[in-house]
Design an enzyme around this catalytic site. Structure first.
Site, PDB file in Angstrom:
ATOM      1  CB  THR A  80      -0.926  -0.087   1.804  1.00 26.51           C
ATOM      2  OG1 THR A  80      -1.319  -1.689   1.316  1.00 26.51           O
ATOM      3  CG2 THR A  80      -2.470   0.530   1.347  1.00 26.51           C
ATOM      4  CD1 TRP A  82       6.594   1.417  -4.668  1.00 24.39           C
ATOM      5  CD2 TRP A  82       6.236  -0.556  -4.134  1.00 24.39           C
ATOM      6  NE1 TRP A  82       6.793   0.182  -4.989  1.00 24.39           N
ATOM      7  CE2 TRP A  82       6.539  -0.950  -5.664  1.00 24.39           C
ATOM      8  CE3 TRP A  82       5.876  -2.823  -4.255  1.00 24.39           C
ATOM      9  CZ2 TRP A  82       7.126  -1.238  -6.080  1.00 24.39           C
ATOM     10  CZ3 TRP A  82       5.920  -3.560  -5.797  1.00 24.39           C
ATOM     11  CH2 TRP A  82       6.755  -2.839  -6.440  1.00 24.39           C
ATOM     12  CG  HIS A 177      -5.398  -1.734   5.137  1.00 20.86           C
ATOM     13  ND1 HIS A 177      -4.863  -1.559   3.722  1.00 20.86           N
ATOM     14  CD2 HIS A 177      -4.601  -0.696   6.336  1.00 20.86           C
ATOM     15  CE1 HIS A 177      -3.585  -1.534   3.998  1.00 20.86           C
ATOM     16  NE2 HIS A 177      -3.241  -0.634   5.135  1.00 20.86           N
ATOM     17  NE  ARG A 199       3.982  -8.959  -1.158  1.00 23.22           N
ATOM     18  CZ  ARG A 199       4.778  -8.195   0.478  1.00 23.22           C
ATOM     19  NH1 ARG A 199       4.440  -7.873   1.306  1.00 23.22           N
ATOM     20  NH2 ARG A 199       6.173  -9.036   0.313  1.00 23.22           N
ATOM     21  CB  SER A 207       4.338  -8.382   4.671  1.00 23.56           C
ATOM     22  OG  SER A 207       5.090  -7.776   5.178  1.00 23.56           O
ATOM     23  CB  SER A 298      13.802   1.823  -6.097  1.00 22.12           C
ATOM     24  OG  SER A 298      14.319   2.648  -5.149  1.00 22.12           O
ATOM     25  NE  ARG A 324       8.383  -8.429   6.930  1.00 24.87           N
ATOM     26  CZ  ARG A 324       9.302  -9.878   6.231  1.00 24.87           C
ATOM     27  NH1 ARG A 324      10.266  -9.774   6.828  1.00 24.87           N
ATOM     28  NH2 ARG A 324       8.834 -10.418   5.397  1.00 24.87           N
ATOM     29  CE  LYS A 325      14.214 -11.522   3.957  1.00 23.83           C
ATOM     30  NZ  LYS A 325      13.712 -12.967   4.269  1.00 23.83           N
TER      31      LYS A 325
END
Ligand code: A3P
Length: 360
Positions: A80, A82, A177, A199, A207, A298, A324-325
Protein backbone atom coordinates in the site's frame (compact mmCIF):
# COMPACT_ATOMS: atom_id res chain seq x y z
CA UNK A 1 1.70 -19.65 -9.79
CA UNK A 2 5.23 -21.02 -9.54
CA UNK A 3 6.79 -23.03 -6.78
CA UNK A 4 10.33 -23.05 -5.57
CA UNK A 5 11.64 -25.16 -2.76
CA UNK A 6 12.95 -23.35 0.27
CA UNK A 7 14.98 -24.90 3.04
CA UNK A 8 12.32 -24.02 5.58
CA UNK A 9 9.70 -25.88 3.57
CA UNK A 10 11.85 -28.93 3.25
CA UNK A 11 13.30 -29.02 6.75
CA UNK A 12 12.94 -32.33 8.54
CA UNK A 13 11.64 -30.65 11.62
CA UNK A 14 8.86 -28.94 9.80
CA UNK A 15 7.71 -31.91 7.80
CA UNK A 16 6.95 -33.43 11.17
CA UNK A 17 5.13 -30.33 12.38
CA UNK A 18 1.41 -30.98 12.62
CA UNK A 19 -0.68 -28.02 11.61
CA UNK A 20 -3.49 -27.57 14.02
CA UNK A 21 -6.47 -26.52 11.98
CA UNK A 22 -8.71 -25.92 14.93
CA UNK A 23 -8.23 -22.29 15.89
CA UNK A 24 -8.97 -22.85 19.56
CA UNK A 25 -6.85 -25.98 19.59
CA UNK A 26 -3.57 -26.35 21.39
CA UNK A 27 -1.13 -23.64 20.59
CA UNK A 28 2.24 -22.79 22.07
CA UNK A 29 1.42 -19.21 22.73
CA UNK A 30 -2.33 -19.11 22.71
CA UNK A 31 -2.05 -16.27 25.23
CA UNK A 32 -0.50 -14.14 22.54
CA UNK A 33 -3.31 -14.97 20.15
CA UNK A 34 -5.86 -14.25 22.86
CA UNK A 35 -4.13 -10.92 23.46
CA UNK A 36 -4.26 -10.19 19.75
CA UNK A 37 -7.97 -11.01 19.63
CA UNK A 38 -8.58 -8.76 22.61
CA UNK A 39 -7.24 -5.89 20.48
CA UNK A 40 -9.94 -6.48 17.87
CA UNK A 41 -13.67 -6.24 17.36
CA UNK A 42 -15.93 -7.82 14.77
CA UNK A 43 -18.47 -6.20 12.50
CA UNK A 44 -20.39 -7.96 9.72
CA UNK A 45 -18.20 -10.99 10.31
CA UNK A 46 -14.99 -9.02 9.67
CA UNK A 47 -12.33 -8.62 12.34
CA UNK A 48 -10.97 -5.08 12.86
CA UNK A 49 -8.31 -3.57 15.09
CA UNK A 50 -9.78 -1.61 18.00
CA UNK A 51 -7.94 1.39 16.58
CA UNK A 52 -10.38 1.44 13.67
CA UNK A 53 -13.17 4.00 13.54
CA UNK A 54 -16.16 1.83 14.33
CA UNK A 55 -18.77 4.44 13.35
CA UNK A 56 -17.27 4.59 9.87
CA UNK A 57 -17.61 0.86 9.44
CA UNK A 58 -21.14 0.82 10.76
CA UNK A 59 -22.11 3.84 8.64
CA UNK A 60 -19.94 4.05 5.51
CA UNK A 61 -21.95 7.16 4.49
CA UNK A 62 -20.43 9.40 7.19
CA UNK A 63 -17.24 10.07 5.22
CA UNK A 64 -17.48 13.27 3.19
CA UNK A 65 -15.85 12.57 -0.17
CA UNK A 66 -15.17 14.98 -3.01
CA UNK A 67 -15.46 13.90 -6.63
CA UNK A 68 -11.75 14.55 -7.15
CA UNK A 69 -10.64 12.42 -4.18
CA UNK A 70 -8.35 9.55 -5.14
CA UNK A 71 -7.96 6.46 -2.96
CA UNK A 72 -5.43 3.69 -2.61
CA UNK A 73 -7.19 0.67 -1.14
CA UNK A 74 -5.79 -2.71 -0.19
CA UNK A 75 -5.71 -5.57 2.26
CA UNK A 76 -2.92 -4.73 4.77
CA UNK A 77 0.67 -5.51 3.80
CA UNK A 78 0.00 -5.63 0.07
CA UNK A 79 2.39 -2.82 -0.88
CA UNK A 80 0.00 0.00 0.00
CA UNK A 81 2.72 2.47 1.04
CA UNK A 82 4.63 1.82 -2.17
CA UNK A 83 1.51 2.27 -4.30
CA UNK A 84 0.55 5.47 -2.46
CA UNK A 85 3.99 6.90 -3.13
CA UNK A 86 3.64 6.12 -6.85
CA UNK A 87 0.10 7.48 -7.13
CA UNK A 88 1.03 10.56 -5.16
CA UNK A 89 3.96 11.34 -7.46
CA UNK A 90 1.86 10.75 -10.55
CA UNK A 91 -0.72 13.20 -9.16
CA UNK A 92 1.87 15.91 -8.43
CA UNK A 93 3.77 15.45 -11.69
CA UNK A 94 6.78 13.76 -10.09
CA UNK A 95 7.58 16.46 -7.55
CA UNK A 96 9.60 14.45 -5.03
CA UNK A 97 10.10 17.49 -2.81
CA UNK A 98 6.43 17.42 -1.88
CA UNK A 99 6.77 13.76 -0.99
CA UNK A 100 9.75 14.26 1.27
CA UNK A 101 8.33 17.34 3.00
CA UNK A 102 5.96 15.41 5.24
CA UNK A 103 5.35 11.89 6.40
CA UNK A 104 3.09 9.82 4.15
CA UNK A 105 0.67 9.26 7.06
CA UNK A 106 0.09 13.01 7.21
CA UNK A 107 0.02 13.60 3.47
CA UNK A 108 -2.29 10.66 2.75
CA UNK A 109 -4.07 9.62 5.94
CA UNK A 110 -5.73 6.29 6.47
CA UNK A 111 -9.43 7.07 6.62
CA UNK A 112 -10.52 4.57 9.22
CA UNK A 113 -7.57 5.04 11.62
CA UNK A 114 -8.59 6.14 15.07
CA UNK A 115 -5.81 5.42 17.50
CA UNK A 116 -6.96 5.33 21.08
CA UNK A 117 -4.71 5.81 24.07
CA UNK A 118 -5.43 5.90 27.81
CA UNK A 119 -6.19 9.32 29.28
CA UNK A 120 -2.91 9.45 31.21
CA UNK A 121 -0.96 9.05 27.99
CA UNK A 122 -2.95 11.84 26.36
CA UNK A 123 -2.33 14.17 29.30
CA UNK A 124 1.36 13.26 29.54
CA UNK A 125 1.84 13.80 25.83
CA UNK A 126 0.12 17.18 25.89
CA UNK A 127 2.18 18.25 28.87
CA UNK A 128 5.37 17.08 27.20
CA UNK A 129 4.59 18.92 24.01
CA UNK A 130 3.97 22.10 26.00
CA UNK A 131 7.24 21.71 27.92
CA UNK A 132 9.30 20.54 24.96
CA UNK A 133 10.86 23.95 24.14
CA UNK A 134 12.17 24.44 27.68
CA UNK A 135 13.23 20.89 28.57
CA UNK A 136 16.98 20.16 28.40
CA UNK A 137 18.07 17.99 25.48
CA UNK A 138 19.35 15.29 27.88
CA UNK A 139 15.84 14.76 29.21
CA UNK A 140 14.34 14.65 25.74
CA UNK A 141 16.78 11.85 24.94
CA UNK A 142 15.34 9.54 27.61
CA UNK A 143 13.64 6.62 25.95
CA UNK A 144 10.40 7.02 27.92
CA UNK A 145 10.10 10.62 26.81
CA UNK A 146 10.94 9.56 23.27
CA UNK A 147 8.20 6.96 23.47
CA UNK A 148 5.68 9.59 24.49
CA UNK A 149 6.73 11.73 21.57
CA UNK A 150 6.27 8.78 19.28
CA UNK A 151 2.78 8.36 20.65
CA UNK A 152 2.18 12.01 19.96
CA UNK A 153 3.30 11.53 16.38
CA UNK A 154 1.02 8.57 15.88
CA UNK A 155 -1.93 9.50 18.00
CA UNK A 156 -2.28 13.21 17.66
CA UNK A 157 -0.82 14.11 14.31
CA UNK A 158 -1.98 11.27 12.18
CA UNK A 159 -4.10 9.18 14.46
CA UNK A 160 -7.53 10.24 13.37
CA UNK A 161 -8.09 9.67 9.69
CA UNK A 162 -11.37 11.54 9.45
CA UNK A 163 -9.95 14.69 11.05
CA UNK A 164 -6.75 14.42 9.03
CA UNK A 165 -8.49 14.16 5.68
CA UNK A 166 -10.37 17.40 6.34
CA UNK A 167 -7.04 19.22 6.67
CA UNK A 168 -5.72 18.18 3.28
CA UNK A 169 -5.95 20.38 0.23
CA UNK A 170 -7.68 18.83 -2.81
CA UNK A 171 -7.10 16.85 -4.90
CA UNK A 172 -6.67 14.50 -1.95
CA UNK A 173 -5.05 11.09 -2.04
CA UNK A 174 -6.35 8.92 0.79
CA UNK A 175 -5.57 5.45 2.06
CA UNK A 176 -7.87 2.71 3.28
CA UNK A 177 -7.81 -0.99 4.03
CA UNK A 178 -11.59 -1.21 4.24
CA UNK A 179 -13.35 -4.05 2.44
CA UNK A 180 -15.54 -2.99 -0.47
CA UNK A 181 -18.82 -3.27 1.47
CA UNK A 182 -17.53 -0.96 4.21
CA UNK A 183 -15.79 1.52 1.89
CA UNK A 184 -17.09 5.13 2.05
CA UNK A 185 -20.34 4.99 0.10
CA UNK A 186 -19.90 8.54 -1.20
CA UNK A 187 -16.64 7.51 -2.85
CA UNK A 188 -18.40 4.69 -4.65
CA UNK A 189 -21.44 6.81 -5.59
CA UNK A 190 -19.36 9.77 -6.79
CA UNK A 191 -17.10 7.39 -8.73
CA UNK A 192 -13.95 8.62 -7.04
CA UNK A 193 -10.88 6.97 -8.53
CA UNK A 194 -9.63 4.04 -6.50
CA UNK A 195 -6.35 2.19 -7.05
CA UNK A 196 -6.60 -1.23 -5.42
CA UNK A 197 -3.41 -3.23 -4.87
CA UNK A 198 -3.37 -6.94 -4.06
CA UNK A 199 -0.48 -9.21 -3.10
CA UNK A 200 -0.31 -13.00 -2.93
CA UNK A 201 -1.76 -14.11 0.41
CA UNK A 202 1.26 -16.09 1.58
CA UNK A 203 3.71 -13.18 1.47
CA UNK A 204 0.96 -10.90 2.75
CA UNK A 205 0.51 -13.14 5.81
CA UNK A 206 4.23 -13.21 6.56
CA UNK A 207 4.52 -9.45 6.14
CA UNK A 208 1.48 -9.08 8.43
CA UNK A 209 3.25 -11.04 11.18
CA UNK A 210 6.24 -8.71 10.95
CA UNK A 211 3.97 -5.69 11.04
CA UNK A 212 2.18 -6.71 14.23
CA UNK A 213 5.49 -7.75 15.82
CA UNK A 214 7.20 -4.48 15.00
CA UNK A 215 6.89 -3.12 18.52
CA UNK A 216 4.60 -0.37 17.41
CA UNK A 217 1.09 0.54 18.54
CA UNK A 218 -1.59 -0.76 18.51
CA UNK A 219 -0.23 -4.27 19.00
CA UNK A 220 3.17 -5.70 19.83
CA UNK A 221 2.60 -9.35 18.99
CA UNK A 222 5.10 -11.73 20.50
CA UNK A 223 3.91 -14.99 18.97
CA UNK A 224 5.75 -16.98 16.31
CA UNK A 225 4.73 -17.50 12.69
CA UNK A 226 3.07 -20.78 13.70
CA UNK A 227 0.93 -18.88 16.19
CA UNK A 228 0.11 -16.07 13.79
CA UNK A 229 -0.70 -18.52 11.01
CA UNK A 230 -3.63 -19.79 13.08
CA UNK A 231 -5.05 -16.29 13.31
CA UNK A 232 -4.44 -15.66 9.62
CA UNK A 233 -5.87 -18.88 8.25
CA UNK A 234 -8.93 -18.44 10.42
CA UNK A 235 -9.49 -14.85 9.22
CA UNK A 236 -8.95 -13.49 12.71
CA UNK A 237 -6.54 -10.75 11.69
CA UNK A 238 -7.39 -7.11 11.05
CA UNK A 239 -9.69 -6.68 8.04
CA UNK A 240 -10.58 -10.37 8.13
CA UNK A 241 -10.24 -12.80 5.27
CA UNK A 242 -7.73 -12.00 2.53
CA UNK A 243 -9.97 -13.93 0.11
CA UNK A 244 -13.14 -11.99 0.92
CA UNK A 245 -11.29 -8.69 0.69
CA UNK A 246 -9.41 -9.27 -2.54
CA UNK A 247 -12.14 -11.18 -4.38
CA UNK A 248 -14.81 -8.58 -3.65
CA UNK A 249 -12.62 -5.77 -4.96
CA UNK A 250 -11.64 -7.99 -7.91
CA UNK A 251 -15.34 -8.26 -8.86
CA UNK A 252 -15.22 -4.48 -9.37
CA UNK A 253 -11.97 -4.44 -11.34
CA UNK A 254 -13.76 -3.35 -14.51
CA UNK A 255 -15.61 -0.46 -12.89
CA UNK A 256 -14.49 2.70 -14.68
CA UNK A 257 -13.23 4.25 -11.43
CA UNK A 258 -11.20 1.26 -10.24
CA UNK A 259 -7.67 0.23 -11.18
CA UNK A 260 -6.69 -3.22 -9.89
CA UNK A 261 -2.93 -3.74 -9.51
CA UNK A 262 -0.90 -6.69 -8.30
CA UNK A 263 2.23 -6.31 -6.14
CA UNK A 264 4.04 -9.04 -8.06
CA UNK A 265 3.41 -7.25 -11.40
CA UNK A 266 4.63 -3.99 -9.89
CA UNK A 267 7.83 -5.71 -8.80
CA UNK A 268 8.40 -7.09 -12.28
CA UNK A 269 7.49 -3.93 -14.12
CA UNK A 270 7.40 -0.81 -11.91
CA UNK A 271 7.51 1.42 -14.97
CA UNK A 272 4.41 -0.28 -16.35
CA UNK A 273 2.67 0.29 -13.01
CA UNK A 274 3.48 4.02 -13.03
CA UNK A 275 2.24 4.28 -16.61
CA UNK A 276 -1.03 2.51 -15.90
CA UNK A 277 -1.60 4.72 -12.85
CA UNK A 278 -0.95 7.80 -15.00
CA UNK A 279 -3.33 6.57 -17.72
CA UNK A 280 -5.98 5.80 -15.13
CA UNK A 281 -5.68 9.27 -13.61
CA UNK A 282 -5.48 10.96 -17.02
CA UNK A 283 -2.09 12.45 -16.23
CA UNK A 284 0.49 12.79 -18.94
CA UNK A 285 4.09 12.36 -17.83
CA UNK A 286 7.37 12.65 -19.70
CA UNK A 287 9.57 9.57 -19.94
CA UNK A 288 12.09 11.26 -17.62
CA UNK A 289 9.45 11.91 -14.99
CA UNK A 290 8.33 8.29 -15.15
CA UNK A 291 11.94 7.19 -14.67
CA UNK A 292 12.31 9.51 -11.67
CA UNK A 293 9.14 8.17 -10.07
CA UNK A 294 10.29 4.58 -10.56
CA UNK A 295 13.66 5.43 -9.04
CA UNK A 296 12.19 7.32 -6.08
CA UNK A 297 9.80 4.43 -5.38
CA UNK A 298 12.40 1.68 -5.71
CA UNK A 299 12.71 -0.60 -2.70
CA UNK A 300 16.18 0.68 -1.91
CA UNK A 301 15.11 4.31 -1.93
CA UNK A 302 11.93 3.63 -0.01
CA UNK A 303 13.88 1.82 2.69
CA UNK A 304 16.01 4.92 3.23
CA UNK A 305 13.09 7.33 3.03
CA UNK A 306 12.07 8.65 6.46
CA UNK A 307 8.88 10.09 5.01
CA UNK A 308 7.46 6.62 4.39
CA UNK A 309 8.99 4.70 7.28
CA UNK A 310 8.15 5.71 10.82
CA UNK A 311 10.42 8.66 11.40
CA UNK A 312 10.79 8.72 15.17
CA UNK A 313 10.43 5.00 15.39
CA UNK A 314 12.85 4.19 12.64
CA UNK A 315 16.07 2.59 13.70
CA UNK A 316 17.04 0.39 16.59
CA UNK A 317 13.86 0.74 18.58
CA UNK A 318 11.87 -1.12 15.90
CA UNK A 319 12.16 -4.89 15.85
CA UNK A 320 11.43 -4.96 12.13
CA UNK A 321 11.56 -2.15 9.65
CA UNK A 322 8.36 -1.11 7.98
CA UNK A 323 9.85 -1.23 4.49
CA UNK A 324 11.31 -4.63 5.29
CA UNK A 325 12.22 -7.17 2.58
CA UNK A 326 9.93 -6.38 -0.32
CA UNK A 327 10.26 -9.80 -1.91
CA UNK A 328 8.04 -12.27 -3.70
CA UNK A 329 8.48 -15.65 -2.02
CA UNK A 330 9.53 -14.74 1.54
CA UNK A 331 6.65 -17.00 2.69
CA UNK A 332 8.90 -19.97 1.92
CA UNK A 333 11.04 -19.06 4.92
CA UNK A 334 8.03 -19.35 7.21
CA UNK A 335 5.30 -21.72 5.96
CA UNK A 336 5.75 -25.32 7.05
CA UNK A 337 4.99 -28.08 4.57
CA UNK A 338 1.72 -28.79 6.35
CA UNK A 339 0.70 -25.15 6.43
CA UNK A 340 1.51 -24.81 2.77
CA UNK A 341 -0.57 -27.86 1.88
CA UNK A 342 -3.49 -26.61 3.88
CA UNK A 343 -3.23 -23.07 2.48
CA UNK A 344 -2.93 -24.22 -1.15
CA UNK A 345 -6.13 -26.23 -0.71
CA UNK A 346 -7.98 -23.22 0.67
CA UNK A 347 -6.53 -21.06 -2.12
CA UNK A 348 -7.65 -23.47 -4.85
CA UNK A 349 -11.16 -23.62 -3.42
CA UNK A 350 -11.59 -19.91 -2.81
CA UNK A 351 -10.00 -18.66 -6.05
CA UNK A 352 -11.64 -21.21 -8.36
CA UNK A 353 -13.43 -19.55 -11.24
CA UNK A 354 -12.41 -16.05 -10.13
CA UNK A 355 -9.96 -15.52 -12.99
CA UNK A 356 -7.48 -14.10 -10.48
CA UNK A 357 -4.18 -15.78 -9.75
CA UNK A 358 -0.88 -14.78 -8.17
CA UNK A 359 2.75 -15.63 -8.64
CA UNK A 360 4.48 -16.76 -5.53
P1 A3P B 1 7.55 -7.09 3.42
O1 A3P B 1 7.13 -7.04 4.86
O2 A3P B 1 7.28 -8.42 2.79
O3 A3P B 1 8.94 -6.63 3.19
P2 A3P B 1 1.99 -2.10 3.17
O4 A3P B 1 2.53 -0.79 2.73
O5 A3P B 1 0.70 -2.45 2.54
O6 A3P B 1 1.96 -2.18 4.66
O7 A3P B 1 2.99 -3.21 2.63
C1 A3P B 1 4.26 -3.35 3.20
C2 A3P B 1 5.06 -4.31 2.36
O8 A3P B 1 5.42 -3.67 1.12
C3 A3P B 1 6.35 -4.72 3.04
O9 A3P B 1 6.60 -6.07 2.63
C4 A3P B 1 7.33 -3.74 2.42
O10 A3P B 1 8.68 -4.12 2.53
C5 A3P B 1 6.84 -3.73 0.98
N1 A3P B 1 7.33 -2.58 0.23
C6 A3P B 1 7.36 -1.28 0.61
N2 A3P B 1 7.94 -0.52 -0.34
C7 A3P B 1 8.28 -1.36 -1.34
C8 A3P B 1 8.93 -1.18 -2.61
N3 A3P B 1 9.34 0.02 -3.02
N4 A3P B 1 9.10 -2.26 -3.39
C9 A3P B 1 8.70 -3.48 -2.99
N5 A3P B 1 8.09 -3.73 -1.80
C10 A3P B 1 7.88 -2.66 -0.99
Amino acid sequence: MFHRCAPRLLSKHHTRTKTIISFRGSCQKMDENARFLASTFEHDGVCYSKDTNRSMIERPDIVNCREDDVFVASYPKSGTTWTIEMVSLVMNGGNVEINTAGHQQERHPMLEAEFKFPLWVCLAVHLLVLLKPILPYAIMELSFIKMLLVLQEIAFESGDGLKQMEKIKPPRLLKSHLPYHAFPSQAIRKKCKIVYVARNPKDTGVSFLHHVSMGRAPMDYKGSWNDFYKLYVNDKVWYGSWFDHVLTWWQHRNDENILFLKYEDMKKDPRGAVKSIADFLDVSLTEDTIDNIVEFCSFKKMKENKAVNFSLLAGDSLKHEFVRKGEVGDWMNFFTVAQNKEYEKIYEERMKGSGLDFEW
